[in-house]
Design an enzyme around this catalytic site. Sequence first.
Site, PDB file in Angstrom:
ATOM      1  N   ASP A   1       0.817  -1.207   0.000  1.00 48.81           N
ATOM      2  CA  ASP A   1       0.000   0.000   0.000  1.00 48.81           C
ATOM      3  C   ASP A   1       0.851   1.258   0.000  1.00 48.81           C
ATOM      4  OD1 ASP A   1       0.816  -0.815   2.593  1.00 48.81           O
ATOM      5  OD2 ASP A   1      -0.527   0.653   3.491  1.00 48.81           O
ATOM      6  N   GLU A   2       0.239   2.335  -0.427  1.00 50.02           N
ATOM      7  CA  GLU A   2       0.759   3.702  -0.274  1.00 50.02           C
ATOM      8  C   GLU A   2       2.181   3.879  -0.805  1.00 50.02           C
ATOM      9  OE1 GLU A   2      -1.927   5.319   3.443  1.00 50.02           O
ATOM     10  OE2 GLU A   2       0.012   4.449   3.934  1.00 50.02           O
TER      11      GLU A   2
END
Length: 861
Positions: free
Chosen positions: A529-530
């Site tokens: 993620d991210e």
Amino acid sequence: MDILRSLLLTGLLPALVLAQHPSRFTIYWSVLTNQDNGQALWELTLVNQDTVALPASGWTLYFNFMRPILPESAPPSVQLTHLNGDFYRLDPTEAFTPLLPGARRTLSFASRGPLIKVMDAPSGFYFVFRDSAGTPLPPVSVRDVRALPFASEFQTRRHPADRVPVPTPAWRYYQNASLHLLPPDSLIPVVPTPRLLVHQPGHWTLDRSATIAYEPTLIQEATFLADALAPLLGTRLRLEEGGFSTATIRLRLGAVLLPEGSTHAEAYHLKVDPNTGITITGADAAGVFYGIQTLRQLIDPVFYRQSADTIPIPALEIRDAPRFSYRGLHLDVARNFQPKEVVLRLLDLMALYKLNRFHFHLTDDEGWRLEIRGLPELTEIGGCRGHTETEQDCLVPSHGSGPVAGQPPGSGFYSREDFLEILRYATSRHIEVIPEIDVPGHARAAIKAMEARYARLKEAGRPESEAAAYRLVDPADTSTYRSVQGWNDNVINVCLPSTYRFLEKVISELQQLYQEAGAPLRVVHTGGDEVPRGVWTGSPACQALMQAENIEDPAALQDYFLERLHQMLTRKGLRLAGWEEVGLTAVDENGRRVHRPHPRFRDRGFLIYAWNNIWGSGAEDHAYRLANAGYDVVLSLASNLYFDLAYSKHPEEGGLYWAGFVSTDAPYRMEPFHLFQGPIQHWLGRPLPPEAFARHERLTLQGQSHIVGLQGQLWGETLRTPARVFYMAVPRMLALAERAWAKRPAWSQIADPEPRQRALQNAWNEFANRLGQRELPRLDALYQGTVPYRLPPPGAVIENGYLKANAALPGLTIRYTLDGSDPTATSPLYTGPVLLKGHGEVRLRTFDTTGRGSRTTRLVY
């Protein structure tokens, strides 16, 4: 004497004196306003309570703050520098004049994002003074940091459109108005709710003469039951393999026919007969274990407080099985480390309420928490935070961890022996531990640790090939980026062979640990993620790889990485799991950027944790898009299941709020297959009508088969103590357990919104009574106050001269005072309206059965 005069004139003598003892400064933080442009204005006030001045130069003040501060907003007397992540420093400029003893100095700043809570305050303040030669002296912590009250709407408004009220005593009272105390014998005696429960007349008496008979493969479950009952009876019951004809508690394996005529894994049949005792039949060992947990809940909490000769257990029959096979709880120990004992206690709570997946977030930017043989720097450097100039000895402070290296919660890790104990403890309770090694982003702790390893081996004269064997960055990379959390160096380079050598090493070590513990390892959560834009664009290693692999966009390297990581795990017989980003890809549709299921990975067996359902964001159907496309999905939805989010908007109620607020009933009122059933509120508080979701995907019948379960998230940024872990987890995790295990609730099957809402409220009232009257007192008795769950402050109003109060969980005790003091466990008990005479202040708190109280509610009359 000339030297002394010189030091006094230059201000260096005060610096030396200040550096020689703990700080005698107080720092006040106050929010002025949250502006309509998305910025917050706030102040730091430094109060010098020492006997010497804070000099005009020769010092730096370090601190952590979770919002991006605008450097240009700093006053002329100081220079603000963002170092990395949430880490900042303040240095005096030529305009700074000495802060004399007893004096105070106020500094104003602006930052991006709202600030509405006490926990938003900067933290981890410490000074570093320098001697006359400019050499830094040991850090000096500032212990006394105080947040001033939030008294105006401008301090608690997140956005111009924010309609969520700050809870007041009256607001809580009217919110609780639909709740009322139910007779104890009218409550369902178990959490989560069984599929079928039939009460029978009478009861069976458990006493010390009882014996536990079990089939040979159920020795672990029989031992667990004997250990669980021992404190209640003051002795341990005898175990007998076989012997079912004479035993009074029988544990068996066999087919469990459910009310709908089907069978199910983890199912159990529990029968309490007044004459013959207890029989628990499980479809498997897990089913028997869950039958035992149900049996434990049938015992009145009073018997958990002290041993008794006899314990009545109501006669009944239960046939039960879970709705979802995956019922999880996630704990982040990277941001703030939690001791092994906290993990074991959480596993106990999970087992009691039939949760069966523990998602262990072991690594992130701020910490690596698991010992890996052969890579000591991962925990020596990556598991340590403290003041450092080079990060060759530890990581920089984060989340207020302060300057002293080696101290929790910033520092800490699980040794191999610790982790083996956790694995064995979980496995004995039928909980599967899913480790998360977060890559390619959120990997700064690993990156810095492997850079320290590289430097150590190079200094020792080892060959480049050996020193760089596990290096995670390309030293020639000129890429610039900034992650959501403010880091500019937290993404591993996915183009280096050493990256995959590192991952191979870590995963192999994980497998060995699980094998040694006798624990199943089927899934490795890899984060994913991210990952910020801009990564890998300036890496010569990536440019060469892109040319060789015919990859045009550096952003596509994440797909390349996922492919290689998936193949690595597959070769080891493991399944790749990740946050929803690993199953989504951004596409342009009608001039806007939207996320759609990634076609490349939909048939690879990825397990996707869908989190981004912020109401009003447009992303509320991400989970359904993924499930409909064929991805297996764990609902980890921020708006209902992020237990690190604050329970409410009250400034003193700790927790984050970027996705709104998650009340105790938020998991309960979520219907996994029908997320868009109203009423639904925008994260800023306005109602969202059904047409707001007209273009959102609904879950198809095929998609339902890909919703494998639910998981609550305990992210660690604000969990600085074990007490905060339990406060944020409980009682919300009981509502999660209800929704993950129990069959689809009847209220969710009512088509008309108004009757559905009435049915939901009635159902919640019954469940809230179960919590207040049975389950929270049970936790008090079982754990003697060491599970400090959240006690909701009471609601209260004054009407016609009478004090009226109520509780959000009926059954909790309310006590009050009229003399201006905070109520204690011996203060007057509220049992009904109280006539108030004259004028003054009334204070109220809810209490548990150990005498622990909630935050105080205050009213002036």
